[in-house]
Design an enzyme around this catalytic site. Structure first.
Site, PDB file in Angstrom:
ATOM      1  CD  GLU A   6       2.161 -37.103   2.510  1.00 29.44           C
ATOM      2  OE1 GLU A   6       2.590 -37.071   3.676  1.00 29.44           O
ATOM      3  OE2 GLU A   6       2.666 -37.811   1.628  1.00 29.44           O
ATOM      4  CD  GLU A  47       4.981 -36.615  -1.637  1.00 28.15           C
ATOM      5  OE1 GLU A  47       5.431 -37.510  -0.883  1.00 28.15           O
ATOM      6  OE2 GLU A  47       4.694 -35.473  -1.247  1.00 28.15           O
TER       7      GLU A  47
END
Ligand code: NAG
Ligand code: NAG
Ligand code: NAG
Ligand code: NAG
Ligand code: NAG
Length: 859
Positions: free
Chosen positions: A194, A263
């Protein structure tokens, strides 16, 4: 009503118990697969030459014990996962620079081998920054101390350490022959995590770092694809992937890359004082179906099993010890129904579509209405013949829709997807939960033909009993307690001193108060104030060893009135961390303790600048240093018997011995009678506990699965303690005399601590005409000219207990229009009076036979 057919299948779980015993002893050597290669095209990962549609289960190995791993992996597989995904936790593996730990809960090789031996693949996310609500995002705290270091940017000292660790992990996997081309389960890796969220903060250096990380990773010769998630500028040879609640419509940054969802947030984490988030199974299934509908090919549940933040591993600040996450497998590894079962059915439906999904390069789009759409995949099947699969979506949040598709009529509940593995018959609709534990579904406009609900109770071995009648106690010294204290002129940064070896740091200074000050206070109010510009996470202020007050917060101003006596006073400040920051840019600068000015106000001659005072420091507690929570060392401390009527007192150690509950069900301690602190069982740190009450507001809205989910949408537990039950893994327990030690900071009553086991106590299921035939009827799809031939079969309801339990009684059954939910049903307007007796007969029959499928007609 009479013409509708009902089929019941009640399965007794002895069969699966036997299977479970077999998987407990996997063979841990040799290779698990015939060596194969993994590559990708724009459509999917290509595994051993074939495009695949993959479902992945997120499981973090240190959030369970090695003894739990096999069962978690087996339940993931049973639930329809093809892949397991985990992060790698750097601070667990390299707690001291250059000293590695791959033992116990950090035995990564063992975890990967278990995945291989179960026939699943692995997506290994090395990071090594992982976020994960894990302490310091996975960074070892010693990393801060490297001169000139800046994390996650084009910084030589950081890159050197990152490369060293990533190389270490890749080499470890290669040496153990765990990559797919070696016959192991690893099909994909991840570098960074991320980073796109923070990249802007680092300017050009951030962009350079992304390029460096990618080429460093690719240079390791791991031989499988690498992913960067949330990285829109991922270089050409790295797949950028999506994280979020919904990822349908996500487009990678190149047409050569497949659509991966690293995710899928199927729940959310919780803070101390926060309510508990729940993501409805119907909405989660909708998100997943939409993803595959619109071209996705790999989806990972974050988390499939969340588990527990044992010890001081939880991140923060203020993340609780449980990492249940509302995942399909709960904190203890039990199936969380109906989520687990509903997703299992979804995965089975997607699997039926796989031949068509991989045959097409892209779906064909067809608009079916203003908020309804179809995506059709067709092409040549692998074994010849045409294959076709379709997804029909109704993204209307409120209304059902009737649509026409290929000459047939379909009713789509609001916010739902119907999956048609043969482009004709509906195998699954995301809003219709056929799995056990029923929830209300919003029905279509079709006339209701009645439905049957049954509710069953399982034998509970859930004896509520206090853990012990005899407790020992020991006072923790308030203030500086030992030889390894030191004195320094000025206030030091908390982590610079503790190196995170403990949550606690004592600061002590001497304040001398003159007669003038005292008479000044007599006139102006009898107090002075400790005032600190900014602090985290907990500050306790003591004057002359008496607690003046505590402040809790994340970089908040601390203002604490204090009272002094004339002459010398000891001012003690105890700073505490409750999980280090795990998210955001510049983590190395975040630190803990105090920031800004610190002063003592209210003196006659003006304020006293505390940052210029001489302070004596001590890291941690005496009890921690003496390891009095361990079986080896606890006897050395001078414990005394705790009187049953002792009043709660601060800074106390308590210990007792206890026998665990019989059986194999997960064990928890109920610590609701305690205040705040940490607990150990047989020397194993089960985590921080805190009897803090959750926010009062936010749980009042009824949970409607329809419409976009966010973590505030379906919360529970408002106004109640955030966490009362703390998991003690069975493998940490002996048959008798287990040592329980607690350090209590604020005062509690250990006599009220209880030990419990957890099991699904009530099972229920519901079927009606609106539910689809069980997917196993589809298990051998027979493709003829693009349509699948199936027999028309009635819906069934399956109920099963956790291993080792049997259904003990049937509490409720109604064929008709029953109302209510699994918490309690009532008979509706329409009810067949013999429902209960008929279902009870099935149950008796079921107890004598392992499996029964019996049809009842015309009840
Ligand atoms: C603090 O450390 C000094 C030096 O090691 C030692 O002499 C002193 O006893 C310690 N203080 C306490 C309270 O143990
Ligand atoms: C922590 O210590 C390092 C040296 O090890 C120093 O550079 C840094 O300024 C210190 N941080 C704070 C906030 O005092
Ligand atoms: C002393 O403390 C009390 C309560 O903590 C506060 O209300 C009062 O204003 C303080 N007085 C002065 C002079 O600071
Ligand atoms: C639970 O209580 C029942 C009855 O009170 C008793 O028979 C049983 O042995 C207890 N079970 C455990 C595990 O303590
Ligand atoms: C399949 O298609 C062929 C040619 O179009 C046709 O002759 C045959 O009858 C079809 N089979 C079925 C079962 O529909």
């Amino acid at each position: 009503m009479a013409e509708s057919i009902r089929t019941f299948s009640l399965q007794w779980r002895i069969l699966s118990l036997i299977i479970a015993l077999l998987v407990y002893f996997p063979i841990l050597s040799g290779s698990y697969f015939k060596p194969f290669n993994v590559s990708y095209d724009h459509r999917a990962l290509i595994i051993a030459g074939k495009r695949r549609m993959l479902v992945s289960a997120g499981i973090h190995y240190p959030r369970a014990t090695p003894e739990m791993w096999s069962d978690l992996i087996a339940k993931s597989k049973e639930g329809g996962a093809d892949v397991v995904q985990t992060y790698v936790f750097w601070n667990g593996h390299e707690p001291v620079k250059g000293q590695y730990n791959f033992e116990g809960r950090y035995d990564l090789v063992k975890f990967v081998k278990l995945i291989g031996s179960s026939g699943l693949y692995l997506h290994l996310r090395i990071g090594p920054y992982v976020c994960a609500e894990w302490n310091f995002g996975g960074f070892p705290v010693w990393l801060r101390d490297i001169p000139g270091i800046e994390f996650r940017t084009d910084n030589e000292p950081f890159k050197k350490e990152m490369q060293k660790f990533v190389t270490k992990i890749v080499d470890l996997m290669r040496e153990a022959k765990l990559f797919c081309w070696q016959g192991g389960p690893i099909i994909m890796l991840q570098i960074e995590n991320e980073y796109g969220d923070v990249e802007k903060s680092y300017g050009q250096k951030g962009k350079d770092y992304v390029k460096w990380a990618a080429s460093m990773a690719l240079g390791l010769g791991a031989g499988v694809p690498w992913v960067m998630c949330k990285q829109t500028d991922a270089p050409e040879n790295i797949i950028d992937a999506c994280n979020g609640y919904y990822c349908d419509g996500f487009k990678p940054n190149s047409r050569t890359k497949p659509v991966l969802w690293t995710e899928d947030w199927d729940g959310w984490y919780t803070k101390w004082g926060g309510s508990l988030p729940h993501r409805p199974a119907e909405d989660l299934a909708f998100a997943v179906a939409r993803f595959y509908q619109r071209g996705g090919s790999f989806q990972n549940y974050y988390m499939y099993f969340g588990g527990t933040n044992f010890g001081r591993t939880s991140g923060g600040p203020f993340y609780i010890t449980s990492y249940d996450y509302d995942a399909p497998l709960d904190e203890y590894g039990l199936r969380s129904e109906p989520k687990w079962g509903h997703l299992k059915d979804l995965h089975a439906a997607i699997k039926l579509c796989e031949p068509a999904l991989v045959a097409a390069d892209a779906p064909q789009y067809r608009k079916l209405g203003s908020k309804q759409e179809a995506h059709i995949y067709h092409g040549d099947g692998e074994t010849g013949g045409k294959v076709c699969a379709a997804f029909l979506a109704n993204i209307d949040e409120h209304k059902s829709a009737h649509v026409k598709f290929n000459g047939q009529s379909y009713t789509l509940p609001p916010w739902s997807v119907s999956i048609l593995p043969d482009c004709r018959h509906v195998a699954f609709n995301t809003a219709k939960v056929g799995a056990q534990t029923s929830v209300k579904t919003v029905e279509s406009a079709r006339p209701s033909l009645g439905s049957m609900s049954i509710l069953q109770k399982v034998v509970r071995q859930d004896n509520v009993s206090y853990i012990s009648k005899s407790w020992m106690a020991l006072k923790e010294p308030i203030g500086i307690w030992g030889e390894n204290n030191f004195t320094f002129q000025g206030l030091l940064e908390h982590l610079n001193v503790t190196k995170d070896r403990s949550d606690y740091l004592w600061h002590k200074t001497r304040i001398s108060v003159s007669e003038d000050d005292i008479s000044f206070w007599k006139k102006n109010g009898p107090n002075s104030t400790v005032s600190i510009d900014s602090m985290r996470d907990v500050l306790r202020v003591f004057v002359n060893k008496q607690l003046a007050g505590s402040i809790v917060g994340h970089w908040v101003k601390a203002v604490q009135p204090v009272r002094f006596i004339q002459g010398n006073n000891d001012l003690l400040l105890l700073t505490q961390t409750v999980g280090l920051q795990n998210y955001g840019a510049f983590l190395e600068k975040d630190g803990a303790g105090f920031r800004g000015k610190a002063k003592l106000t209210g003196f006659k001659n003006g304020d006293l600048d505390l940052s210029k005072s001489s302070w004596t420091y001590q890291v941690g507690l005496k009890g921690e240093a003496d390891k009095i929570y361990t079986v080896e060392h606890n006897e050395k401390a001078e414990w005394s018997t705790l009187e049953t009527d002792a009043s709660p007192s601060i800074f106390m150690w308590y210990k007792t011995y206890f026998d665990p509950p019989a059986g194999t069900d997960p064990v928890v301690l109920n610590l609701e009678s305690m205040g705040r602190g940490q607990a150990w069982v047989n020397g194993q740190h089960i985590g921080r506990y805190w009897n803090i009450i959750s926010q009062k507001d936010g749980c009042d809205r009824t949970c409607d699965y329809r419409g976009a989910y966010n973590s505030d949408k379906c919360t529970t537990n408002c106004g109640k303690p955030t966490q009362t039950r703390y998991h003690v893994p069975r493998s940490w327990l002996k048959p008798s005399s287990n040592l329980l030690v607690l350090f209590e900071e604020t005062g509690g009553n250990p006599f009220k601590i209880s030990v419990k086991t957890v099991t699904a106590g009530i099972l229920c299921g519901q079927v009606s005409e609106s539910h689809y035939p069980p997917l196993r009827k589809w298990s051998t799809p027979d493709y003829i000219n693009g349509t699948m031939s199936i027999n028309s079969v009635a819906p069934e309801v399956h109920l099963h207990c956790e291993d080792g339990h049997v259904i003990s009684s049937i509490e409720f059954a109604s064929y008709g229009t029953p109302r209510g939910s699994c918490d309690g049903f009532s008979i509706g307007k329409c009810h067949a009076s013999n429902s209960l007796s008929i279902v009870s007969e099935v149950k008796l029959y079921c107890l004598q036979h392992w499996q029964l499928i019996q049809s009842y007609e015309g009840i």
